[in-house]
Design a protein around this motif. Structure first.
Motif, mmCIF file in Angstrom:
data_model
loop_
_atom_site.group_PDB
_atom_site.id
_atom_site.type_symbol
_atom_site.label_atom_id
_atom_site.label_comp_id
_atom_site.label_asym_id
_atom_site.label_seq_id
_atom_site.Cartn_x
_atom_site.Cartn_y
_atom_site.Cartn_z
ATOM 1 N N VAL A 13 19.358 89.387 -20.532
ATOM 2 C CA VAL A 13 20.031 88.289 -19.781
ATOM 3 C C VAL A 13 18.943 86.788 -19.723
ATOM 4 O O VAL A 13 19.300 85.797 -19.692
ATOM 5 C CB VAL A 13 20.370 88.511 -18.202
ATOM 6 C CG1 VAL A 13 20.630 87.632 -17.326
ATOM 7 C CG2 VAL A 13 21.542 89.421 -18.498
ATOM 8 N N PRO A 14 17.675 87.064 -19.863
ATOM 9 C CA PRO A 14 16.934 85.995 -19.850
ATOM 10 C C PRO A 14 17.247 84.742 -20.856
ATOM 11 O O PRO A 14 17.664 85.024 -21.892
ATOM 12 C CB PRO A 14 15.409 86.372 -20.132
ATOM 13 C CG PRO A 14 15.417 87.805 -19.803
ATOM 14 C CD PRO A 14 17.194 88.316 -19.945
ATOM 15 N N THR A 15 16.946 83.479 -20.672
ATOM 16 C CA THR A 15 17.354 82.372 -21.444
ATOM 17 C C THR A 15 16.895 82.658 -22.878
ATOM 18 O O THR A 15 17.848 82.434 -23.869
ATOM 19 C CB THR A 15 16.571 81.017 -20.781
ATOM 20 O OG1 THR A 15 16.968 81.012 -19.692
ATOM 21 C CG2 THR A 15 16.992 80.024 -21.723
ATOM 22 N N TYR A 48 12.277 70.511 -25.559
ATOM 23 C CA TYR A 48 10.864 70.192 -25.326
ATOM 24 C C TYR A 48 10.275 68.910 -25.448
ATOM 25 O O TYR A 48 10.755 68.291 -26.279
ATOM 26 C CB TYR A 48 9.963 71.146 -25.804
ATOM 27 C CG TYR A 48 10.272 72.738 -25.799
ATOM 28 C CD1 TYR A 48 9.682 73.587 -24.797
ATOM 29 C CD2 TYR A 48 11.134 73.317 -26.704
ATOM 30 C CE1 TYR A 48 9.935 74.909 -24.729
ATOM 31 C CE2 TYR A 48 11.531 74.529 -26.450
ATOM 32 C CZ TYR A 48 10.863 75.252 -25.708
ATOM 33 O OH TYR A 48 11.088 76.811 -25.468
ATOM 34 N N VAL A 49 9.637 68.281 -24.501
ATOM 35 C CA VAL A 49 9.001 67.052 -24.848
ATOM 36 C C VAL A 49 7.775 67.158 -25.537
ATOM 37 O O VAL A 49 7.058 68.356 -25.309
ATOM 38 C CB VAL A 49 8.593 66.408 -23.234
ATOM 39 C CG1 VAL A 49 7.872 65.255 -23.419
ATOM 40 C CG2 VAL A 49 9.605 65.983 -22.316
ATOM 41 N N ILE A 141 4.407 76.743 -25.212
ATOM 42 C CA ILE A 141 3.935 77.177 -26.665
ATOM 43 C C ILE A 141 3.898 78.846 -26.872
ATOM 44 O O ILE A 141 4.368 79.488 -27.792
ATOM 45 C CB ILE A 141 2.462 76.670 -27.238
ATOM 46 C CG1 ILE A 141 2.391 77.175 -28.785
ATOM 47 C CG2 ILE A 141 1.184 77.321 -26.368
ATOM 48 C CD1 ILE A 141 3.354 76.425 -29.653
ATOM 49 N N LEU A 142 3.783 79.472 -25.626
ATOM 50 C CA LEU A 142 3.907 80.995 -25.599
ATOM 51 C C LEU A 142 5.380 81.256 -25.744
ATOM 52 O O LEU A 142 5.832 82.281 -26.220
ATOM 53 C CB LEU A 142 3.386 81.579 -24.169
ATOM 54 C CG LEU A 142 1.780 81.299 -24.057
ATOM 55 C CD1 LEU A 142 1.371 81.766 -22.800
ATOM 56 C CD2 LEU A 142 1.244 82.445 -25.153
ATOM 57 N N GLU A 143 6.261 80.542 -25.010
ATOM 58 C CA GLU A 143 7.673 80.835 -25.135
ATOM 59 C C GLU A 143 8.140 80.448 -26.750
ATOM 60 O O GLU A 143 8.894 81.416 -27.338
ATOM 61 C CB GLU A 143 8.485 79.733 -24.166
ATOM 62 C CG GLU A 143 10.061 79.809 -24.389
ATOM 63 C CD GLU A 143 10.767 79.069 -23.200
ATOM 64 O OE1 GLU A 143 11.446 79.571 -22.346
ATOM 65 O OE2 GLU A 143 10.410 77.783 -23.351
ATOM 66 N N LEU A 144 7.700 79.470 -27.314
ATOM 67 C CA LEU A 144 8.071 79.202 -28.503
ATOM 68 C C LEU A 144 7.683 80.171 -29.496
ATOM 69 O O LEU A 144 8.137 80.575 -30.576
ATOM 70 C CB LEU A 144 7.619 77.725 -29.066
ATOM 71 C CG LEU A 144 8.455 76.485 -28.590
ATOM 72 C CD1 LEU A 144 7.412 75.205 -28.787
ATOM 73 C CD2 LEU A 144 9.788 76.469 -29.219
#
Length: 158
Positions: A13-15, A48-49, A141-144
């Protein structure tokens, strides 16, 4: 069966998750200061910015403080002083050819990373980079790093 279904829902379910979709396409728009992540169907998922090179224009020479434009791929993901570094396959054949015509070295070590300065809550205060694409905090950056795989396409536009 219900337990398996519930487990799948809880895990997926997470994004961003590897269960539901493959995140394999990125578009960086230097003039807009954005990095947009798309799934395999080219459906936009997150923006992302970012900041790019301190100088405008196409990168041709090492040290010109410009971000290259073109189509690249993530070739390596590694730990670095920038928390994570998503290395791109810059320079490609076109970049090397143009640099040779100009008579300079195209440089290397271009990638996506965290802007390693004091934490700020205002992304508009970011300075440019020496040529890389920088997100404004370590969590991005951890998400990417988690959602993008080696081989993902990164298209960099003016």
């Amino acid at each position: 069966m219900k337990k398996l279904l519930m487990l799948f829902v809880l895990l997926c379910v997470p994004t961003f998750n590897v269960c539901a979709e493959e995140w394999n396409y990125v578009v960086v728009e230097k003039s807009q200061k954005t990095l947009t992540v798309y799934n395999k169907n080219r459906t936009q998922k997150k923006v992302y910015v970012v900041r790019t090179g301190l100088n405008d224009g196409q990168k041709h020479c090492e040290g010109d403080k410009k971000t290259p434009e073109g189509t690249y791929h993530i070739v390596e993901k590694r730990d670095s002083k920038y928390v994570k570094f998503l290395a791109l396959d810059y320079p490609n054949a076109n970049d090397r050819k143009k640099s040779k015509e100009i008579g300079c070295n195209p440089g290397n070590a271009i990638g996506i990373h965290y802007y390693n300065k004091e934490y700020t809550n205002d992304p508009s205060t970011l300075e440019g980079s020496l040529g890389c694409v920088t997100v404004w905090n370590k969590y991005e950056i951890l998400e990417l790093n988690k959602i993008l795989k080696v081989g993902a396409t990164v298209e960099i536009k003016e």
